[in-house]
Enzyme design. Sequence first.
Site, PDB file in Angstrom:
ATOM      1  N   THR A  90       0.817  -1.211   0.000  1.00  6.45           N
ATOM      2  CA  THR A  90       0.000   0.000   0.000  1.00  6.45           C
ATOM      3  C   THR A  90       0.848   1.256   0.000  1.00  6.45           C
ATOM      4  O   THR A  90       0.337   2.357  -0.135  1.00  6.45           O
ATOM      5  CB  THR A  90      -0.917   0.049   1.228  1.00  6.45           C
ATOM      6  OG1 THR A  90      -0.070   0.036   2.392  1.00  6.45           O
ATOM      7  CG2 THR A  90      -1.853  -1.136   1.270  1.00  6.45           C
ATOM      8  N   GLU A  91       2.131   1.123   0.149  1.00  4.11           N
ATOM      9  CA  GLU A  91       2.988   2.314   0.227  1.00  4.11           C
ATOM     10  C   GLU A  91       3.772   2.494  -1.074  1.00  4.11           C
ATOM     11  O   GLU A  91       3.317   3.217  -1.952  1.00  4.11           O
ATOM     12  CB  GLU A  91       3.913   2.202   1.441  1.00  4.11           C
ATOM     13  CG  GLU A  91       3.112   2.176   2.738  1.00  4.11           C
ATOM     14  CD  GLU A  91       3.980   2.037   3.984  1.00  4.11           C
ATOM     15  OE1 GLU A  91       5.175   2.353   3.912  1.00  4.11           O
ATOM     16  OE2 GLU A  91       3.427   1.608   5.009  1.00  4.11           O
TER      17      GLU A  91
END
Lengths: 340, 955
Positions: free
Chosen positions: A146-147
């Site tokens: 998600t980063e």
Amino acid sequence: MGRIHRQRHWLMVILFSLVILLSWQWSLVVKMPVSAQWDLTTRTAEDQPIEPIPLHLSLNLEKVVLGKQLFHDPKLSRTSTVSCASCHNLATGGVDRRSRSRGVNGQIGTVNALTVLNSGFQFKQFWDGRAASLEEQIDGPIHDETEMGSNWPEIIERLNQSPDYVRTFNQIYHEDISADHIKDAIATFERSLYTPNARFDQFLRGNTHALTNTEKKGYQRFKAYGCVACHQGMLLGGNMYQKFGIFGDYIKDRGNESKADWGRYNVTGKAKDRYVFKVPSLRNVISTAPYFHDGSAKTLDEAIKIMIRYQLGREANQNDVDLIIQFFQTLSGELNEVPS
Amino acid sequence: MSYQPFQKILGGGITLMLLGGLVTQSLSVDSQRHQRYRTLIAQQLITDTTLNKSVLKSRYALLTSYDPLVRSLSEQLSLQEKVEQIPSYIGNRQALQRQLRNNQNIFRHKEELLEAFKSNNAVLKNSLTYLPELVKEVRQGGRYKHLSQRKTSQLQAMLDNVLLYSLSTDKALVPQIENQMSQLEKLSIAEPDQASDRILLAVAHTRIILKYRLEVDRLTRRILELPTAKAIGSLERTYTKHYQDAVQRAEIYRLLSFGYLLAIAGGIAYLVIKRQQRLIREQQRSQQRLSGILKSLTDAFIALTPQWQVSYINPKAAEILQHDAQDLLNQDFWQIFPDELGLKHRQVYQTALQEQAQQSFEVFYPPHQSWLEVRIFPSVDGLSLFFQDVTSRKQAENNLKQVNAELQAAKDAADQASQVKGEFLANMSHELRTPMNAVIGMTSLLTHTSLTPQQQDFVDTIRSSGDALLCLINDILDFSKIEAGKLDIEAQPFNLKLCIEDALKLVAPRAFEKGLELAYLTEPEIPCGIVGDITRLRQVLVNLLSNAVKFTESGEVIVHVKDVTPESTIDAENLNQDPSHPRLLQFSVQDTGIGIPQDRMARLFKSFSQVDASTTRKYGGTGLGLAISQRLCELMGGRIWVESEVGAGSTFSFTISAQVAADIDDSSHLVQDKLQGKRILIVDDNLTNRKILTLLADIWGMHAQAASGGPAAIETLKQHPQFDVAVIDMQMPQMDGLTLAKHIHRLEPYQELPLVMLSSLGVEAIATPTDKSYFFAILNKPIQELQLGEVLVRAVTQPSDPVERTKPIHTPSAPNPQPLKILLAEDVVVNQKVALLILKQMGYEADVANNGVEVLEALHRQPYDVVLMDLQMPEMDGLTAARNIQISWPSETQPYIIALTANAMQGDREKCLEAGMHDYVSKPIRSEELKAALDRYTVIQQPSIPHSAGAKEIF
């Protein structure tokens, strides 16, 4: 012929004695003791709960410059859209001013981004302290889906296609680009992001005029309420873990409990570590809203009140809160950015 | 020890490696590293202590910041990391690793406890800090003033207890406080009012204080009780023990390497000593050898230093000087040596020493009555002198000189004698021949006068005796010339086959008179042209052939020629490519004569010997022919020998060495082209002839079939009707050639078959033209290859030309109606014979002169019509003679001079013309050319053709 014989004999005798001498010397050499070198530094900071940030740190400037380039380079993410600076923006206090950060493809992260400023002095990295060093921390966002959602081989390949990077890495490390070198450069850069000479630091160093009276009062309140029990040390925090919600269950009261709220439990698996987080640093706190691991406190006022209630078990006095906020303003230091 | 370089290098390498290994091992314990490691462990201890101190301080609120604690802990962990890198010199790592792992576990545990401590301590601290304030607040009212009295007092009581408890940690208070806590809680819940939250808050703080107080203490205790110090201590001990072990090991290695080094040194020293000893031994041995040699020399040997002192003197020298060798050592040379040998020749000795050059001289030494040769050699340390007794040598030298002088005198005498002989020869040849020529000349004159038959008979006898005598004289002179070494062998290219044919032609009349077959057979590889002396070769062949014919009553005389060049001197491939390499050709004259007994063979080649005295009487001859032939063969690079069987026959063989002549053309390929594939029938009763003809036919590429007689020939013809030509011998027992020819022309397919007749010279059975018309051509034996070839070519290409058939080729022509008076000037006997024969064939008789002088004398005696003048003659050559004739004779009586030249070069012709010659014929003389020349003479005699123009045309 006798002549030659004699010459030879003398040569042999000389050689032989040389050999004896040398070996005797060498045996002596081995027995000679070498004085021990003791190198212990002891720090004495027994009476002050808070210390000023050192004014100068010596770091490898080449690595810092390279690290800065890499820090701002979105090539480190899968879609080449997210760089370290996306979530830890130096212009905005080393954070992104969001409750939770946005990663690749617009995905929302799980926790509030901690500031990169002074992160070199933190005893552990991440809210749950799973990384023991800045270098270790870098692996987190790089691989997190998600980063930045990337991986080292991909990043190295991308970097290798830039002759500048190749040249610079070669120059500094005398080797090909590797994950360790990338991490080393970025970490060195991050260590350079220290903010010394905050007004409070000046005050600590003896300049009593650095703080206004209200600010001094604010400091006193800070200590009186007991905030200083956890927010102590050079960073006003950042050197211990603590349970979030001692006088009351903050998480339950907030609702929507998620894995991210479990904190240290995610690392140690021990029940007593549930809801235990790293105590964040209050340095430059006025720049790093929103607050707490979930970014649930949008303002300092909010944050302080929550802290007083859930951590200290006290009743907050608005006046005191304001004073403390005043005090917090003195905690912002100077960032000396290296030119890129 | 072996001294091969490879083994030495290998041994040396291994030794060094071993030494290196030992040394490395002994140096393995790095003391600096050891110190560093020990320091690390010590630091761990210190850090641990600091950590514990900090913990205590925090516990007792003496430390408000956890930074020191965090720092100590992180230092501890980094130290642990460093300590985990065990130095390399530690042998058994497992114990140490185990200890380290143990230590790490303890440190991790400590870390955990510390984190818990920090959090709990902070909470506790917070509540404890708040407690006094809370107490104050409650007492003073403030926020708690709305509380009921009862609650307030209970709260106060509880808080007092807590306060007490916080200061004293009196466990007895705990149950009381807990009691108070639960009571307050009940009250708050039962009576919820404004301040009840606050009360619950206060209770919460109390609970925390109670709980966390215990917890923090427990943690503190645990932290402090962790056996970190012990662990570090035992790590240190373990490490130290292993370190000691490593040090001990290194010590051992050091001792070992030391000892090894000593051993190597000792080994080297031993080697060196042995080598020295060996050198010394060798030196001694060579000394002994040298002195042994010197002692045993028959010469006297003395070694001198540059200062003329005797450094060595051998027994023989001592003997000469008549002293002991010992006494003479180290004496001055000049003093001990007699003057005759020493001082008198001082210069020589000094030159030898100064110029480092060998010197020698001979001197007569009176005391010993002997000659001594003194040789002086420069040596490394002075001079070496050798004195050798050379008396006998001197004597020998003198004798030799005497003998040489005598020999020289004898040689001079011999040379003189030879010269006298040569002069004698020169005189004699002239003296002997002059009267002979006169005799012969006179008899020829006589022949041309009118004589009665009886007188003619007498004249013929005189003529033939004179010829025979002339022959004998020529032989003797030839032989003498050879013996005197005045004979030169020419080296000119000539056609070998023609030479052989000429020789055969010379003996052919006599052979055919006796009914003998005469032929020659050459091996295919025989070159057609060779470089040599055609005259001498012909002479040898004629000699052997005439012997063979003389001693054979019936059968045949065949000449075989083959190449016997030894393999090693020729390159088989370059057999024909290398003309400069002389070839060895062998000629064998084989006859079916009376043979020679074994015991007589040795004498054959000796001069003046015949097989036995009776032979001379029966067969005539001088006995010189073979001797001359032998010498000629030797001069031509070969040798001559004979094989014979009494009653069966003899074979005389000789070899000559000759180079191949490249530019003699045998024209056989021309013939071959035309005759390729034609079919020929050979009819001859003689096997050798059949063989020769078949061979020739093969060479020309013809298909040949042979028949031994008439009937067989007819049978063959009947069976194979494709013959193109037939060659028929005349003299055959069953059916002669003429009869056979008639039979053949009666056969159906062969009415037009061209027939070539081979007839022996002189046997003219074919007299009538009709008889002759059966034949395309009639040839004389011996078979001449080229002639036969040309005839066959004409036979197969113009077989049915009646004009040609009626005119057979090469029949002996009728004698010329004009009897010419011909003088032949030719010095070489065999050439004379050839020319005379040719002239005889043409029907002329000629006189002979041997040189220009004889020509003039002959002309003085009588006029001749034609003079055949050889240019190369001794005494006076042809050109000089011709000039003389031109000068001395009036032009009307001048003879027609035809030059016989070996080379017709541009300049020669001019010279001949200038000298007054009219024509020339090239040698060797061919009958056609001679006839043509004589015909030209005949034409010139006719007044219609101007003389000068004709001469010009010819030349």
